[in-house]
Scaffold this motif. Structure first.
Motif, PDB file in Angstrom:
ATOM      1  N   ILE A   1       0.829  -1.212   0.000  1.00  0.00           N
ATOM      2  CA  ILE A   1       0.000   0.000   0.000  1.00  0.00           C
ATOM      3  C   ILE A   1       0.856   1.253   0.000  1.00  0.00           C
ATOM      4  CG2 ILE A   1      -1.574   1.343   1.462  1.00  0.00           C
ATOM      5  CD1 ILE A   1      -3.103  -1.225   1.937  1.00  0.00           C
ATOM      6  N   GLU A   2       1.978   1.207   0.693  1.00  0.00           N
ATOM      7  CA  GLU A   2       2.867   2.373   0.751  1.00  0.00           C
ATOM      8  C   GLU A   2       3.498   2.700  -0.595  1.00  0.00           C
ATOM      9  OE1 GLU A   2       5.644   1.387   3.802  1.00  0.00           O
ATOM     10  OE2 GLU A   2       4.195   1.719   5.403  1.00  0.00           O
TER      11      GLU A   2
ATOM     12  N   VAL B   1       2.038   2.444  -3.675  1.00  0.00           N
ATOM     13  CA  VAL B   1       1.102   2.802  -4.745  1.00  0.00           C
ATOM     14  C   VAL B   1       0.423   4.112  -4.368  1.00  0.00           C
ATOM     15  CG1 VAL B   1       0.707   0.452  -5.593  1.00  0.00           C
ATOM     16  CG2 VAL B   1      -0.717   1.334  -3.749  1.00  0.00           C
ATOM     17  N   GLU B   2      -0.181   4.754  -5.347  1.00  0.00           N
ATOM     18  CA  GLU B   2      -0.781   6.079  -5.139  1.00  0.00           C
ATOM     19  C   GLU B   2      -2.225   6.111  -5.642  1.00  0.00           C
ATOM     20  OE1 GLU B   2       0.810   8.726  -3.774  1.00  0.00           O
ATOM     21  OE2 GLU B   2       2.636   7.555  -3.478  1.00  0.00           O
TER      22      GLU B   2
ATOM     23  N   ARG C   1      -4.219   2.859  -4.638  1.00  0.00           N
ATOM     24  CA  ARG C   1      -4.026   2.701  -3.195  1.00  0.00           C
ATOM     25  C   ARG C   1      -5.361   2.496  -2.481  1.00  0.00           C
ATOM     26  NH1 ARG C   1      -0.517   6.706   0.505  1.00  0.00           N
ATOM     27  NH2 ARG C   1       1.126   5.345  -0.248  1.00  0.00           N
ATOM     28  N   SER C   2      -6.342   3.317  -2.808  1.00  0.00           N
ATOM     29  CA  SER C   2      -7.625   3.195  -2.111  1.00  0.00           C
ATOM     30  C   SER C   2      -8.330   1.879  -2.445  1.00  0.00           C
ATOM     31  CB  SER C   2      -8.531   4.391  -2.405  1.00  0.00           C
ATOM     32  OG  SER C   2      -8.803   4.484  -3.780  1.00  0.00           O
TER      33      SER C   2
ATOM     34  N   SER D   1      -2.441  -7.938  -2.741  1.00  0.00           N
ATOM     35  CA  SER D   1      -1.438  -6.893  -2.556  1.00  0.00           C
ATOM     36  C   SER D   1      -0.256  -7.061  -3.502  1.00  0.00           C
ATOM     37  CB  SER D   1      -0.930  -6.909  -1.110  1.00  0.00           C
ATOM     38  OG  SER D   1      -1.978  -6.650  -0.220  1.00  0.00           O
TER      39      SER D   1
END
Length: 144
Positions: free
Chosen positions: A17-18, A20-21, A25-26, A88
């Motif tokens: 998660i850290e 990706v943007e 991410r959401s 993930s």
């Protein structure tokens, strides 16, 4: 169960998660930490219910419903964490794929052993999952 999640699966999902943007991410957070957590929580609840029953009748064998609930608890919990890892973008180890299945089959097959033995078999399966996977080393800048 705690060990397999907080020291193995969660750090891997956090790392994904850290890195990706935006919408990616959401969507990943929604899937990995919300939707896919339903089977994880269900597995924990099923395990807790079986433990409560088994400890009340420790020397007696679990009946088929009890063995089925215990077997399904490890399958849904470890399977759910494996699904969250896969979602993930992380690899799901052979150990995480096969040990819960083999543990569940053994628990179902051993109809005459005391309940504590059945619980012990699941404990062995969870320990194998916990220690059978590589630990991700913390990189400089990664949060603990």
């Amino acid at each position: 169960m705690w060990w397999t999640y907080f020291t193995r699966s969660k750090p891997e999902m956090d790392h994904a998660i850290e890195h990706v943007e935006g919408n990616v991410r959401s969507t990943l957070a929604r899937d990995a930490y919300s939707i896919i957590h339903f089977p994880i929580v269900l597995g924990i609840i099923a395990f807790a219910a079986t433990v409560e029953h088994a400890l009340g009748h420790a020397s007696e064998p679990l009946g088929l419903p009890g063995r089925a609930l215990l077997a399904s608890s490890i399958l849904t919990y470890v399977g759910g964490t494996g699904l969250a890892l896969w979602r993930s973008g992380k690899p799901v180890s052979i150990v995480r794929r096969w040990v819960p299945l083999l543990t569940a089959v053994v628990v179902l097959a051993l109809a005459t052993v005391p309940a504590l033995v059945s619980l012990g078999l699941v404990l062995v399966g969870l320990v194998l999952v916990a220690f059978g996977e590589p630990v991700k080393r913390q990189e400089a800048g990664d949060r603990i």
